[in-house]
Design a protein around this motif. Structure first.
Motif, mmCIF file in Angstrom:
data_model
loop_
_atom_site.group_PDB
_atom_site.id
_atom_site.type_symbol
_atom_site.label_atom_id
_atom_site.label_comp_id
_atom_site.label_asym_id
_atom_site.label_seq_id
_atom_site.Cartn_x
_atom_site.Cartn_y
_atom_site.Cartn_z
ATOM 1 N N ARG A 34 10.866 2.617 9.135
ATOM 2 C CA ARG A 34 11.850 2.021 8.236
ATOM 3 C C ARG A 34 12.494 0.796 8.909
ATOM 4 N N ASP A 71 -6.290 -0.347 -4.169
ATOM 5 C CA ASP A 71 -6.518 1.017 -4.640
ATOM 6 C C ASP A 71 -6.022 1.950 -3.564
ATOM 7 N N LEU A 72 -5.631 3.100 -4.006
ATOM 8 C CA LEU A 72 -5.084 4.042 -3.052
ATOM 9 C C LEU A 72 -5.798 5.366 -3.251
ATOM 10 N N VAL A 119 -5.722 9.324 -2.243
ATOM 11 C CA VAL A 119 -4.716 10.265 -1.757
ATOM 12 C C VAL A 119 -5.390 11.560 -1.337
ATOM 13 N N PHE A 128 -1.913 8.817 2.275
ATOM 14 C CA PHE A 128 -2.432 7.698 1.501
ATOM 15 C C PHE A 128 -3.427 6.907 2.322
ATOM 16 N N GLU A 178 7.704 8.806 4.265
ATOM 17 C CA GLU A 178 8.954 9.165 3.591
ATOM 18 C C GLU A 178 8.728 10.200 2.501
ATOM 19 N N LYS A 179 7.588 10.096 1.809
ATOM 20 C CA LYS A 179 7.308 11.110 0.792
ATOM 21 C C LYS A 179 7.104 12.465 1.457
ATOM 22 N N TYR A 227 -5.743 5.655 -7.175
ATOM 23 C CA TYR A 227 -4.406 5.499 -7.738
ATOM 24 C C TYR A 227 -3.978 4.040 -7.632
ATOM 25 N N ILE A 257 -0.702 1.166 -7.281
ATOM 26 C CA ILE A 257 0.605 1.042 -6.644
ATOM 27 C C ILE A 257 1.445 0.107 -7.502
ATOM 28 N N ALA A 313 0.531 6.265 -7.441
ATOM 29 C CA ALA A 313 0.811 7.139 -6.310
ATOM 30 C C ALA A 313 2.076 6.686 -5.603
ATOM 31 N N ILE A 314 2.274 5.386 -5.528
ATOM 32 C CA ILE A 314 3.475 4.867 -4.886
ATOM 33 C C ILE A 314 4.159 3.897 -5.840
ATOM 34 N N PHE A 366 7.159 1.253 -5.388
ATOM 35 C CA PHE A 366 8.194 0.646 -4.561
ATOM 36 C C PHE A 366 9.295 0.135 -5.481
ATOM 37 N N LEU A 413 3.523 13.492 -6.576
ATOM 38 C CA LEU A 413 3.279 12.075 -6.826
ATOM 39 C C LEU A 413 4.011 11.692 -8.103
ATOM 40 N N PRO A 414 4.471 10.497 -8.273
ATOM 41 C CA PRO A 414 4.420 9.399 -7.321
ATOM 42 C C PRO A 414 5.517 9.471 -6.255
ATOM 43 N N ALA A 415 5.296 8.744 -5.186
ATOM 44 C CA ALA A 415 6.329 8.568 -4.178
ATOM 45 C C ALA A 415 7.155 7.354 -4.564
ATOM 46 N N ILE A 416 8.443 7.548 -4.727
ATOM 47 C CA ILE A 416 9.306 6.418 -5.062
ATOM 48 C C ILE A 416 10.025 5.975 -3.795
ATOM 49 N N ILE A 417 9.698 4.776 -3.347
ATOM 50 C CA ILE A 417 10.166 4.336 -2.032
ATOM 51 C C ILE A 417 10.993 3.061 -2.167
#
Lengths: 210, 117
Positions: free
Chosen positions: A52, A90-91, A93, A106, A147-148, B3, B5, B58-59, B61, B83-87
């Motif tokens: 962070r 693309d991600l 997981v 990820f 963080e997730k 996924y 972003i 998935a994410i 931001f 999911l999703p991860a909210i960052i």
């Protein structure tokens, strides 16, 4: 501590004793789970803090570059330059199970070129700003992952902690107290039976003597 | 399984990320951002072979200045699933310290008090 509202019978006593046994075993298991989660959580949270801080430093710089670039160009030009990006992210997981808490991992897959615009109407600063974003981006994914994970583990830890506490400070003491109460009551009834039998015997003997 | 972003924020914050290939969504206030987040969260892709559905993103931001204005209840609902991860990420105005505070809150939730203070 309040004893449970049950009749003081031998059957209830046996039932309660069984419940105490399973509650103690459950408590031990949950406690172990809590310790396991806590160990993982502490590792992850330390990492999250570091990442962070890193992000905050580097992303600030990238934004500064971008602001400079955008101030040198006409807003319409900037927008049209970035309107149709050819880069694609693309991600994928994957998940891992930590003490029955599923946490995500990820993996980033990037393709295409980020600098997808004519060079004539755009400034060189924009190129630099975008490549700065590009550099920070994998770190941002890393941060999202950590963080997730931390968030999931924190939620799981909270419920586990509550369960452990409820068992340790409420259910098990209550059960134990009730068991004790029934044992006392049964012992008392037994003594009272013995006494009355003795009295009856004495009366019969007195009658026989008379 | 692939996924996408997403990034939610005001225009100047998200333009640069759009060039990287993220799906950018414009939001200027916390209410707008909340609405966008709910929409993004409910968006699903259906796998044609198996018929299973999964979240499209998935994410997600979100810039810190918007993230800190979102109400606690909404935040809880939004971040409940895997999911999703909210960052939250720092916006163009620099960091507000919200990200670090958020980590502190997680520690508090997990341990019972913030032991890193």
């Amino acid at each position: 501590m309040a004893k449970l509202n049950v009749k003081p019978t031998r059957m209830e006593l046996l039932n309660l004793k069984r419940r105490v046994k399973s509650a103690v075993r459950g408590h031990k298991l949950l406690k172990d789970k809590q310790d396991g989660l806590m160990k993982t959580f502490m590792e992850i949270i330390q990492e999250a803090k570091g990442t962070r801080r890193e992000i905050e430093a580097s992303l600030g710089g990238a934004f500064k570059n971008f602001m400079q670039a955008s101030s040198m160009m006409m807003p319409e030009m900037l927008e049209s330059a970035l309107l149709y990006p050819s880069a694609k992210v693309d991600l994928s997981v994957t998940t891992r199970n930590v003490m029955s808490c599923v946490v995500p991992y990820f993996k980033l897959e990037q393709e295409g070129d980020i600098l997808n615009y004519g060079y004539l109407q755009t400034s060189g600063e924009l190129d630099m700003a975008l490549s700065a974003f590009q550099e920070v981006f994998p770190l941002m994914i890393k941060l999202a992952e950590i963080e997730k994970q931390a968030e999931r583990l924190a939620a799981e830890l909270e419920t586990t902690r509550r369960r452990v506490n409820a068992l340790e400070h409420k259910l098990i003491p209550d059960l134990k107290e009730t068991v004790k109460f029934i044992q006392m009551k049964l012992a008392e009834t037994e003594r009272s039976t013995v006494v009355s039998v003795m009295r009856v015997k004495a009366m019969i003997e007195a009658q026989a003597a008379a | 399984m692939k996924y996408s972003i997403a990034i939610v924020g005001n225009k100047e914050a998200i333009l640069g990320f759009k060039a990287l290939g993220l799906k950018a969504f414009n939001a200027n206030s916390a209410e707008e951002a909340t609405k966008v987040l709910y929409e993004l969260k409910s968006e699903e892709i259906i796998n044609e072979k198996t018929g299973e559905s999964k979240p499209a993103y998935a994410i997600i931001f979100i810039t810190e200045d918007l993230a800190m204005e979102i109400s606690k209840d909404d935040y809880k609902k939004l971040s409940a699933a895997a999911l999703p991860a909210i960052i939250p990420v720092p916006g163009p105005k620099g960091t507000t310290g919200y990200g670090i505070r958020r980590i502190g809150k997680m520690v508090e939730q997990a341990v019972g008090s913030d032991i890193f203070k």
